[in-house]
Design a protein around this motif. Structure first.
Motif: not given
Length: 516
Positions: A345-347, A354-357, A360-362
């Protein structure tokens, strides 16, 4: 209703129990498939069935015997073994090798149910004949009847010709309407004015007619319509025809039995076509489910090592080729993981941290739903194009390679994601084969056949092109030509029934300038 086959469809009690167990697990996971009939056969019988493409009642041809010898020798020398074979049919037919251990039989059954679900639900299989087992038997009976009537040598020679061009079909014709409902020679009643082309004339008062319908404009429109009608009358076919076999069936000077045999070859080519279009997805889907069912439900502790050995052998990648089982299952798992974690998705696309990616776990839990959707609507090309990512290529060590003349060996050409994806998609487009169209069935006004190669950067193999021209000429009975590119120059390759010839052609006939 009883179903008669050459082989035993009454499973021994222990295999019937395993079948019911695995089928229950498969349906519990949401797989939806036709009734599946398992037949227990010996290794030699399975090699024979595989040589016939899964249809033991298929028409006779020497190439099936050659394929059988190859499979038999591979099995006898321990070089290869067929673990599973399943047929897209309603009911589905699948074959179990009698000598397999129970863990192998469970793996094969779980794999088969994955295939059966894919056959039933994937959009690219929707047009296929679900009674193909009966249709193949019908094809075999017709060919055998022609053999009895016209002789084995005569029929086999024509089958050789047809099978050499069986890929000259339009793989997109099942989804795109290329032709109108009426045929070329279905004439319509003329208009009241004698069918002469006439211009569009607007209603007007008499004193305004000269201004609203100027005579010069009407005459110009009529002339344009007349020229358009003349071009259409001369054009044969009216537009480039991708389905070369259909064109030959309709217009080649064939005997009735030859036309029927060519129709059989074309029908079977369209039946097998989706299996080529979805090889990676189909094998990946079946492997995903045999892995899921076996590791979460069906395995006994004593079977783990044997299962791991056989599964890893199936998934192994060699240096010279991509394994569709491995690429398919890993990409499906990647999709499931991404949609479970919300990495889409867009977000997600706009995040450059890089650290956030990495973290990443929604926790969306949409992975299983997503892969069922992917299974339903994609083929290999759209699957790779939509879901292959740079991260996937890095994780699985994918790269492109090329031959280095100086050292006489292959070397890693690039690890660039764009090049990897481009080469992979290029190998899958039209199964990596050239795009060939019929552009004129009355070339030079001599009844000759003109084909055009849509050049996409790769020249035709001269040897194979000549062999194909020879066989097309045998069907067309008049000289056959193909416009292509040889060494960057527009070229016409021809065969007149006696000898081959090559001629340069003008820029106006350059295949690269024609959008077909």
């Amino acid at each position: 209703m009883s179903i008669t086959t050459f082989y035993d469809t009454k499973l021994p009690p222990h295999l019937r129990s395993l079948k019911e167990e695995i089928e229950g697990y498969a349906r519990g996971y949401g797989l939806d498939f036709f009734e599946t009939i398992f037949e227990v056969v010996d290794a030699d019988d399975l090699n024979e069935i595989a040589a016939y493409g899964g249809f033991p009642t298929r028409y006779p041809h020497w190439s099936f015997g050659m394929q059988y010898e190859e499979l038999k020798k591979g099995y006898d020398f321990g070089l290869s073994k067929i673990y599973e074979m399943v047929i897209n049919n309603d009911p589905c037919y699948a074959y179990l090798m009698r000598s397999n251990h129970d863990v192998d039989q469970k793996l094969v059954m779980a794999h088969v149910y994955g295939h059966c679900d894919f056959f039933k639900n994937n959009a690219y299989f929707a047009h296929t004949n679900r009674k193909m087992m009966d249709e193949m038997a019908n094809h075999g009976a017709r060919v055998r009847r022609y053999v009895e009537k016209y002789g084995e040598d005569e029929v086999e020679r024509f089958l050789d010709v047809c099978l050499s061009v069986d890929d000259l079909i339009d793989i997109h014709s099942t989804a795109i309407k290329r032709r109108g409902d009426s045929g070329r020679y279905e004439f319509h009643a003329p208009d009241a004015d004698g069918a002469e082309p006439h211009a569009t004339k607007f209603r007007s008062k008499e004193y305004m007619d000269e201004y609203i319908n100027p005579r010069a404009a009407l005459a110009a429109e009529e002339e344009a319509e007349r020229k358009k009608a003349e071009r259409a009358a001369r054009s044969f076919p009216e537009r480039p025809e991708k389905d070369v076999l259909q064109f030959l069936i309709e217009y080649a000077p064939l005997k009735p039995w030859q036309r029927d045999v060519l129709s059989i070859i074309r029908d079977e080519a369209y039946y097998f076509m989706p299996q080529g279009q979805t090889k990676i997805m189909n094998e990946g889907w079946a492997s995903y489910w045999h892995s899921t069912i076996m590791t979460t439900r069906a395995l006994c502790p004593s079977e783990v090592v044997d299962y791991a050995d056989h599964h890893s052998g199936t998934m192994a990648m060699s240096g010279g080729r991509l394994n569709p089982y491995k690429i398919g299952i890993e990409l499906l798992r990647d999709i499931e993981e991404r949609w479970n974690a919300g990495r889409f998705g867009k977000e997600w696309d706009e995040c450059d941290d890089h650290a956030a990616r990495q973290n990443w776990d929604r926790q969306l839990g949409l992975g299983r739903q997503k892969i069922f959707e992917v299974r339903r609507i994609h083929n290999d090309i759209t699957f790779i194009d939509t879901f292959l990512t740079p991260e996937f290529c890095i994780r699985h060590n994918l790269f492109t390679f090329a031959w280095q003349e100086q050292y006489g060996q292959y070397f890693i050409e690039s690890r660039d994601f764009g090049k990897i994806k481009e080469q992979l998609l290029g190998s899958l487009t039209n199964f990596g084969k050239p795009w060939i169209y019929v552009t004129d069935g009355n070339y030079r006004n001599r009844g000759e056949l003109l084909l055009r190669h849509r050049h996409q950067g790769v020249d035709l193999s001269q040897k194979e092109a000549k062999d194909v021209l020879v066989n097309l000429q045998r069907i067309w009975s008049r000289p056959v030509h193909v416009q292509t590119i040889v060494d960057e120059k527009p070229t016409l390759l021809s065969y007149d029934g006696a000898q081959h010839s090559t001629h340069p052609i003008g820029e106006a006939d350059d295949p690269r300038k024609h959008d077909v």
